[in-house]
Design a protein around this motif. Structure first.
Motif, PDB file in Angstrom:
ATOM      1  N   MET A   1       0.827  -1.208   0.000  1.00  0.00           N
ATOM      2  CA  MET A   1       0.000   0.000   0.000  1.00  0.00           C
ATOM      3  C   MET A   1       0.867   1.267   0.000  1.00  0.00           C
ATOM      4  SD  MET A   1      -2.849   1.499  -0.195  1.00  0.00           S
ATOM      5  CE  MET A   1      -4.008   0.140  -0.011  1.00  0.00           C
ATOM      6  N   LYS A   2       1.987   1.246   0.763  1.00  0.00           N
ATOM      7  CA  LYS A   2       2.880   2.402   0.807  1.00  0.00           C
ATOM      8  C   LYS A   2       3.448   2.697  -0.574  1.00  0.00           C
ATOM      9  CE  LYS A   2       4.309   1.988   5.640  1.00  0.00           C
ATOM     10  NZ  LYS A   2       5.465   1.765   6.560  1.00  0.00           N
ATOM     11  N   ARG A   3       3.815   1.622  -1.288  1.00  0.00           N
ATOM     12  CA  ARG A   3       4.371   1.828  -2.631  1.00  0.00           C
ATOM     13  C   ARG A   3       3.315   2.402  -3.563  1.00  0.00           C
ATOM     14  NH1 ARG A   3       5.673  -0.982  -7.697  1.00  0.00           N
ATOM     15  NH2 ARG A   3       4.277  -2.689  -7.152  1.00  0.00           N
ATOM     16  N   LEU A   4       2.086   1.924  -3.460  1.00  0.00           N
ATOM     17  CA  LEU A   4       1.005   2.425  -4.305  1.00  0.00           C
ATOM     18  C   LEU A   4       0.742   3.906  -4.032  1.00  0.00           C
ATOM     19  CD1 LEU A   4      -0.929   1.370  -6.488  1.00  0.00           C
ATOM     20  CD2 LEU A   4      -2.618   0.969  -4.693  1.00  0.00           C
ATOM     21  N   ILE A   5       0.774   4.289  -2.777  1.00  0.00           N
ATOM     22  CA  ILE A   5       0.594   5.699  -2.423  1.00  0.00           C
ATOM     23  C   ILE A   5       1.716   6.537  -3.018  1.00  0.00           C
ATOM     24  CG2 ILE A   5       0.599   7.343  -0.505  1.00  0.00           C
ATOM     25  CD1 ILE A   5      -0.795   5.173   1.179  1.00  0.00           C
ATOM     26  N   THR A   6       2.943   6.017  -2.944  1.00  0.00           N
ATOM     27  CA  THR A   6       4.091   6.722  -3.526  1.00  0.00           C
ATOM     28  C   THR A   6       3.932   6.859  -5.034  1.00  0.00           C
ATOM     29  OG1 THR A   6       5.554   5.841  -1.807  1.00  0.00           O
ATOM     30  CG2 THR A   6       6.600   6.711  -3.790  1.00  0.00           C
ATOM     31  N   GLN A   7       3.488   5.784  -5.686  1.00  0.00           N
ATOM     32  CA  GLN A   7       3.299   5.818  -7.136  1.00  0.00           C
ATOM     33  C   GLN A   7       2.250   6.861  -7.534  1.00  0.00           C
ATOM     34  OE1 GLN A   7       2.730   1.381  -7.324  1.00  0.00           O
ATOM     35  NE2 GLN A   7       3.850   1.604  -9.243  1.00  0.00           N
ATOM     36  N   PHE A   8       1.122   6.878  -6.832  1.00  0.00           N
ATOM     37  CA  PHE A   8       0.075   7.857  -7.146  1.00  0.00           C
ATOM     38  C   PHE A   8       0.549   9.278  -6.866  1.00  0.00           C
ATOM     39  CE2 PHE A   8      -3.190   4.459  -7.244  1.00  0.00           C
ATOM     40  CZ  PHE A   8      -3.917   4.903  -8.347  1.00  0.00           C
ATOM     41  N   SER A   9       1.310   9.437  -5.794  1.00  0.00           N
ATOM     42  CA  SER A   9       1.821  10.768  -5.444  1.00  0.00           C
ATOM     43  C   SER A   9       2.713  11.308  -6.560  1.00  0.00           C
ATOM     44  CB  SER A   9       2.610  10.708  -4.130  1.00  0.00           C
ATOM     45  OG  SER A   9       1.773  10.320  -3.067  1.00  0.00           O
ATOM     46  N   PHE A  10       3.625  10.463  -7.060  1.00  0.00           N
ATOM     47  CA  PHE A  10       4.515  10.903  -8.123  1.00  0.00           C
ATOM     48  C   PHE A  10       3.776  11.061  -9.453  1.00  0.00           C
ATOM     49  CE2 PHE A  10       7.965   9.830  -5.247  1.00  0.00           C
ATOM     50  CZ  PHE A  10       8.887  10.828  -5.558  1.00  0.00           C
ATOM     51  N   PHE A  11       2.720  10.270  -9.651  1.00  0.00           N
ATOM     52  CA  PHE A  11       1.922  10.438 -10.869  1.00  0.00           C
ATOM     53  C   PHE A  11       1.314  11.835 -10.911  1.00  0.00           C
ATOM     54  CE2 PHE A  11      -2.117  10.488 -13.103  1.00  0.00           C
ATOM     55  CZ  PHE A  11      -1.771   9.940 -14.333  1.00  0.00           C
ATOM     56  N   PHE A  12       0.726  12.260  -9.786  1.00  0.00           N
ATOM     57  CA  PHE A  12       0.072  13.578  -9.754  1.00  0.00           C
ATOM     58  C   PHE A  12       1.084  14.718  -9.692  1.00  0.00           C
ATOM     59  CE2 PHE A  12      -3.541  10.933  -8.212  1.00  0.00           C
ATOM     60  CZ  PHE A  12      -4.414  11.256  -9.249  1.00  0.00           C
ATOM     61  N   MET A  13       2.286  14.449  -9.182  1.00  0.00           N
ATOM     62  CA  MET A  13       3.331  15.460  -9.226  1.00  0.00           C
ATOM     63  C   MET A  13       3.763  15.729 -10.667  1.00  0.00           C
ATOM     64  SD  MET A  13       5.727  14.383  -5.975  1.00  0.00           S
ATOM     65  CE  MET A  13       7.057  15.457  -6.488  1.00  0.00           C
ATOM     66  N   GLN A  14       3.797  14.672 -11.481  1.00  0.00           N
ATOM     67  CA  GLN A  14       4.187  14.807 -12.879  1.00  0.00           C
ATOM     68  C   GLN A  14       3.014  15.222 -13.763  1.00  0.00           C
ATOM     69  OE1 GLN A  14       7.073  11.292 -13.925  1.00  0.00           O
ATOM     70  NE2 GLN A  14       5.917  10.680 -12.111  1.00  0.00           N
ATOM     71  N   ASN A  15       1.803  14.931 -13.296  1.00  0.00           N
ATOM     72  CA  ASN A  15       0.596  15.212 -14.083  1.00  0.00           C
ATOM     73  C   ASN A  15      -0.454  15.922 -13.224  1.00  0.00           C
ATOM     74  OD1 ASN A  15       1.180  13.477 -16.684  1.00  0.00           O
ATOM     75  ND2 ASN A  15       1.637  12.145 -14.955  1.00  0.00           N
ATOM     76  N   PRO A  16      -0.174  17.144 -12.797  1.00  0.00           N
ATOM     77  CA  PRO A  16      -1.118  17.834 -11.904  1.00  0.00           C
ATOM     78  C   PRO A  16      -2.283  18.507 -12.620  1.00  0.00           C
ATOM     79  CG  PRO A  16       0.798  19.208 -12.259  1.00  0.00           C
ATOM     80  CD  PRO A  16       1.076  17.917 -12.985  1.00  0.00           C
ATOM     81  N   LEU A  17      -2.180  18.687 -13.939  1.00  0.00           N
ATOM     82  CA  LEU A  17      -3.206  19.448 -14.665  1.00  0.00           C
ATOM     83  C   LEU A  17      -4.325  18.530 -15.145  1.00  0.00           C
ATOM     84  CD1 LEU A  17      -0.777  21.704 -16.753  1.00  0.00           C
ATOM     85  CD2 LEU A  17      -1.788  22.160 -14.509  1.00  0.00           C
ATOM     86  N   ILE A  18      -4.990  17.895 -14.196  1.00  0.00           N
ATOM     87  CA  ILE A  18      -6.008  16.887 -14.522  1.00  0.00           C
ATOM     88  C   ILE A  18      -7.155  17.475 -15.343  1.00  0.00           C
ATOM     89  CG2 ILE A  18      -7.620  15.210 -13.542  1.00  0.00           C
ATOM     90  CD1 ILE A  18      -4.673  14.528 -13.135  1.00  0.00           C
ATOM     91  N   LYS A  19      -7.479  18.732 -15.118  1.00  0.00           N
ATOM     92  CA  LYS A  19      -8.584  19.357 -15.864  1.00  0.00           C
ATOM     93  C   LYS A  19      -8.321  19.351 -17.366  1.00  0.00           C
ATOM     94  CE  LYS A  19      -6.780  24.089 -15.371  1.00  0.00           C
ATOM     95  NZ  LYS A  19      -6.492  24.253 -16.807  1.00  0.00           N
ATOM     96  N   ASN A  20      -7.056  19.326 -17.757  1.00  0.00           N
ATOM     97  CA  ASN A  20      -6.727  19.325 -19.187  1.00  0.00           C
ATOM     98  C   ASN A  20      -7.142  18.037 -19.886  1.00  0.00           C
ATOM     99  OD1 ASN A  20      -5.675  21.831 -18.804  1.00  0.00           O
ATOM    100  ND2 ASN A  20      -3.574  21.324 -19.356  1.00  0.00           N
ATOM    101  N   PHE A  21      -7.365  16.983 -19.112  1.00  0.00           N
ATOM    102  CA  PHE A  21      -7.867  15.745 -19.714  1.00  0.00           C
ATOM    103  C   PHE A  21      -9.251  15.969 -20.333  1.00  0.00           C
ATOM    104  CE2 PHE A  21      -4.962  13.065 -16.955  1.00  0.00           C
ATOM    105  CZ  PHE A  21      -4.276  12.518 -18.021  1.00  0.00           C
ATOM    106  N   PHE A  22      -9.981  16.930 -19.796  1.00  0.00           N
ATOM    107  CA  PHE A  22     -11.336  17.196 -20.270  1.00  0.00           C
ATOM    108  C   PHE A  22     -11.375  18.281 -21.343  1.00  0.00           C
ATOM    109  CE2 PHE A  22     -11.477  15.795 -15.847  1.00  0.00           C
ATOM    110  CZ  PHE A  22     -12.289  14.677 -15.954  1.00  0.00           C
ATOM    111  N   THR A  23     -10.331  19.097 -21.388  1.00  0.00           N
ATOM    112  CA  THR A  23     -10.296  20.174 -22.381  1.00  0.00           C
ATOM    113  C   THR A  23      -9.408  19.850 -23.580  1.00  0.00           C
ATOM    114  OG1 THR A  23      -8.431  21.297 -21.297  1.00  0.00           O
ATOM    115  CG2 THR A  23     -10.660  21.863 -20.550  1.00  0.00           C
ATOM    116  N   GLY A  24      -8.486  18.916 -23.392  1.00  0.00           N
ATOM    117  CA  GLY A  24      -7.577  18.561 -24.473  1.00  0.00           C
ATOM    118  C   GLY A  24      -6.404  19.507 -24.624  1.00  0.00           C
TER     119      GLY A  24
END
Length: 282
Positions: A1-24
């Protein structure tokens, strides 16, 4: 679980602009001059950094001459410090494969004896040789072959979200998009039954980091004096290596399953200096 949390944390650090998924929209600010350690597509709408493999291809294709020393130094530095620890903890494509592997399907636990060398051929051919050798007649520039024809990250995290948000762009899709989608679908299908299929067989970034697994500062330490030879680490290993014999194998993607299962605490992640000190004491 700790590794999964780390993976998600780094995913959002590299990809923080989630709203752009909806705007392109694709971010093109100054942060894109920085490479992320993992395979994270430049064209992903949420991404704020660049992919080191994409940057390397641009250099070999002749479109960006000023990044050669930077990208070489970056990959050497990351490889020497972390090795494939990047694959296990920081790479968005690695996280994606870990998630789809959780889908309930029959699993094939294979060593991939010969297929594991394919990633080195992909690195040499699609990242280096083809962009250098095959040049456009008019521009005299090469193409980013890996990104253009193979990379599933560019399809899953870039092309599909962008096309989903833009009806105007969908009319321009053709044979190349069909090919890339088929490649991505094949990799996804394989990764549901074979752990980290893309990392182990195809990924050129994994090929680079695997060369440093045995010498990286962050590595696996096996303390023989603590080991009871129960064999649990070998049984749980998804990539079919024996951590008690080859804890720093090039094929280890640092998933940490062996560390978690070892009741003797004989396997641990260590910075090299600490590991050597521990080995000397034993």
């Amino acid at each position: 679980m700790k590794r999964l949390i780390t993976q998600f944390s780094f995913f959002f650090m590299q990809n923080p602009l989630i709203k752009n998924f909806f705007t392109g929209e694709i971010y093109s600010g100054s942060a894109k001059k920085i490479c992320t350690p993992g395979l994270n597509c430049y064209s992903c709408p949420a991404a704020i950094t660049s992919c080191p493999i994409g940057a390397a291809q641009l250099f070999f294709a002749g479109t960006r001459h000023n990044i050669s020393l930077f990208i070489t130094g970056f990959l050497l530095f990351i490889g020497m410090v972390f090795g494939r620890f990047i694959c296990g903890y920081l790479c968005p494509m690695g996280l994606f494969q870990d998630l789809i592997y959780k889908i309930k399907t029959p699993k094939l636990r294979l060593r991939l004896r010969f297929l594991r060398y394919v990633k080195y051929a992909v690195l040499l051919l699609f990242v280096v040789i083809f962009p250098l050798a095959f040049l456009h007649e008019l521009s005299g520039l090469g193409s980013p072959w890996f990104c253009k024809y193979i990379c599933p990250s560019s399809t899953i995290f870039a092309a599909l979200p962008i096309l989903a948000s833009s009806e105007a762009l969908r009319v321009f899709t053709g044979g190349l998009f069909v090919l890339k989608t088929a490649v991505a679908a094949g990799i996804i299908a394989a990764s549901t039954v074979i752990y980290r299929f893309f990392c182990r067989v195809i990924c050129p970034l994994g090929a680079v980091y695997s060369l440093f697994n045995g010498v990286a500062l962050v590595r696996m330490n096996f303390e023989k004096s603590k080991c009871s030879s129960c064999g649990k680490c070998r049984e749980v290993c998804h990539v079919r290596i024996n951590p008690a014999v080859s804890p720093n194998s090039p094929e280890c993607v640092r998933c940490g399953s062996c560390v978690g299962i070892c009741g003797d605490k004989a396997l641990n992640y260590y910075i090299t200096a600490r590991a050597e000190k521990s080995e000397n004491k034993s």
